[in-house]
Design a protein around this motif. Structure first.
Motif, short mmCIF file in Angstrom:
data_model
loop_
_atom_site.label_atom_id
_atom_site.label_comp_id
_atom_site.label_asym_id
_atom_site.label_seq_id
_atom_site.Cartn_x
_atom_site.Cartn_y
_atom_site.Cartn_z
N MET A 1 0.83 -1.18 0.00
CA MET A 1 0.00 0.00 0.00
C MET A 1 0.88 1.24 0.00
N SER A 2 0.59 2.17 -0.87
CA SER A 2 1.38 3.39 -0.93
C SER A 2 0.95 4.35 0.17
N ALA A 3 1.85 5.24 0.53
CA ALA A 3 1.57 6.22 1.58
C ALA A 3 0.60 7.28 1.07
N LEU A 4 -0.30 7.69 1.93
CA LEU A 4 -1.26 8.74 1.65
C LEU A 4 -0.93 9.96 2.50
N ARG A 5 -1.56 11.08 2.19
CA ARG A 5 -1.53 12.22 3.10
C ARG A 5 -2.87 12.23 3.82
N VAL A 6 -2.81 12.26 5.14
CA VAL A 6 -4.00 12.19 5.98
C VAL A 6 -4.08 13.46 6.82
N ALA A 7 -5.27 14.07 6.86
CA ALA A 7 -5.49 15.24 7.70
C ALA A 7 -6.18 14.83 8.99
N VAL A 8 -5.73 15.40 10.08
CA VAL A 8 -6.40 15.24 11.37
C VAL A 8 -6.68 16.64 11.89
N ILE A 9 -7.95 16.97 11.98
CA ILE A 9 -8.35 18.28 12.48
C ILE A 9 -8.85 18.11 13.91
N GLY A 10 -8.17 18.75 14.82
CA GLY A 10 -8.45 18.61 16.24
C GLY A 10 -7.38 17.73 16.87
N LEU A 11 -6.62 18.29 17.78
CA LEU A 11 -5.53 17.53 18.38
C LEU A 11 -5.70 17.43 19.89
N GLY A 12 -6.93 17.18 20.29
CA GLY A 12 -7.20 16.86 21.68
C GLY A 12 -6.86 15.40 21.92
N GLU A 13 -7.53 14.78 22.85
CA GLU A 13 -7.23 13.38 23.19
C GLU A 13 -7.42 12.44 22.01
N LEU A 14 -8.56 12.54 21.33
CA LEU A 14 -8.83 11.66 20.19
C LEU A 14 -7.88 11.93 19.04
N GLY A 15 -7.73 13.19 18.67
CA GLY A 15 -6.84 13.53 17.55
C GLY A 15 -5.41 13.11 17.80
N ASN A 16 -4.94 13.32 19.01
CA ASN A 16 -3.58 12.92 19.35
C ASN A 16 -3.41 11.41 19.22
N THR A 17 -4.39 10.65 19.69
CA THR A 17 -4.33 9.19 19.57
C THR A 17 -4.33 8.76 18.10
N LEU A 18 -5.17 9.40 17.29
CA LEU A 18 -5.19 9.09 15.85
C LEU A 18 -3.83 9.34 15.21
N VAL A 19 -3.24 10.50 15.51
CA VAL A 19 -1.94 10.84 14.92
C VAL A 19 -0.87 9.85 15.37
N GLU A 20 -0.83 9.55 16.65
CA GLU A 20 0.17 8.60 17.13
C GLU A 20 0.02 7.24 16.48
N GLU A 29 1.78 10.32 5.42
CA GLU A 29 2.09 11.68 5.85
C GLU A 29 0.87 12.18 6.62
N ILE A 30 1.09 12.93 7.67
CA ILE A 30 -0.01 13.37 8.51
C ILE A 30 0.06 14.89 8.64
N ARG A 31 -1.04 15.56 8.32
CA ARG A 31 -1.14 17.01 8.46
C ARG A 31 -2.15 17.30 9.57
N VAL A 32 -1.77 18.11 10.53
CA VAL A 32 -2.62 18.39 11.68
C VAL A 32 -2.97 19.87 11.76
N TRP A 33 -4.12 20.15 12.36
CA TRP A 33 -4.51 21.53 12.64
C TRP A 33 -5.49 21.53 13.80
N ASP A 34 -5.34 22.54 14.65
CA ASP A 34 -6.27 22.77 15.74
C ASP A 34 -6.26 24.27 16.03
N TRP A 35 -7.40 24.86 16.22
CA TRP A 35 -7.46 26.30 16.47
C TRP A 35 -6.81 26.68 17.79
#
Length: 92
Positions: A1-20, A29-35
């Motif tokens: 499987m080739s690598a994708l770029r994945v966005a995670v919006i919100g880096l609270g508890e759930l977002g942080n777990t998803l990114v990790e 590749e992982i792109r993150v954003w949180d206000w």
């Protein structure tokens, strides 16, 4: 499987777990954003600071730019912020 770029919006508890998990279990590749990144005492800023510094993780400058070039996006915002995020991403 080739690598994708994945966005995670919100880096609270759930977002942080998803990114990790995405970082540890995939080559994506992982792109993150949180206000809340601008508030250094926020959980989002603390989670961002604790993430591995790696070329696969990047920080977007807005919710909309987090989606640019991404094949998959996860919204990990709290329920009370879901409609506000939708209005930013899809203005009427």
């Amino acid at each position: 499987m080739s690598a994708l770029r994945v966005a995670v919006i919100g880096l609270g508890e759930l977002g942080n777990t998803l990114v990790e998990d995405l970082f540890n279990e995939t080559r994506h590749e992982i792109r993150v954003w949180d206000w809340r990144f601008e508030d250094p005492s926020s959980s989002a800023a603390m989670h961002l600071g604790a993430l591995c510094v790696d070329k696969r993780i990047s920080v977007a400058d807005s919710a909309l730019s987090a989606l640019t070039g991404c094949s998959v996006a996860f919204s990990a915002v709290t329920a009370d912020q879901a409609v506000a995020l939708l209005k930013v991403l899809c203005p009427v």
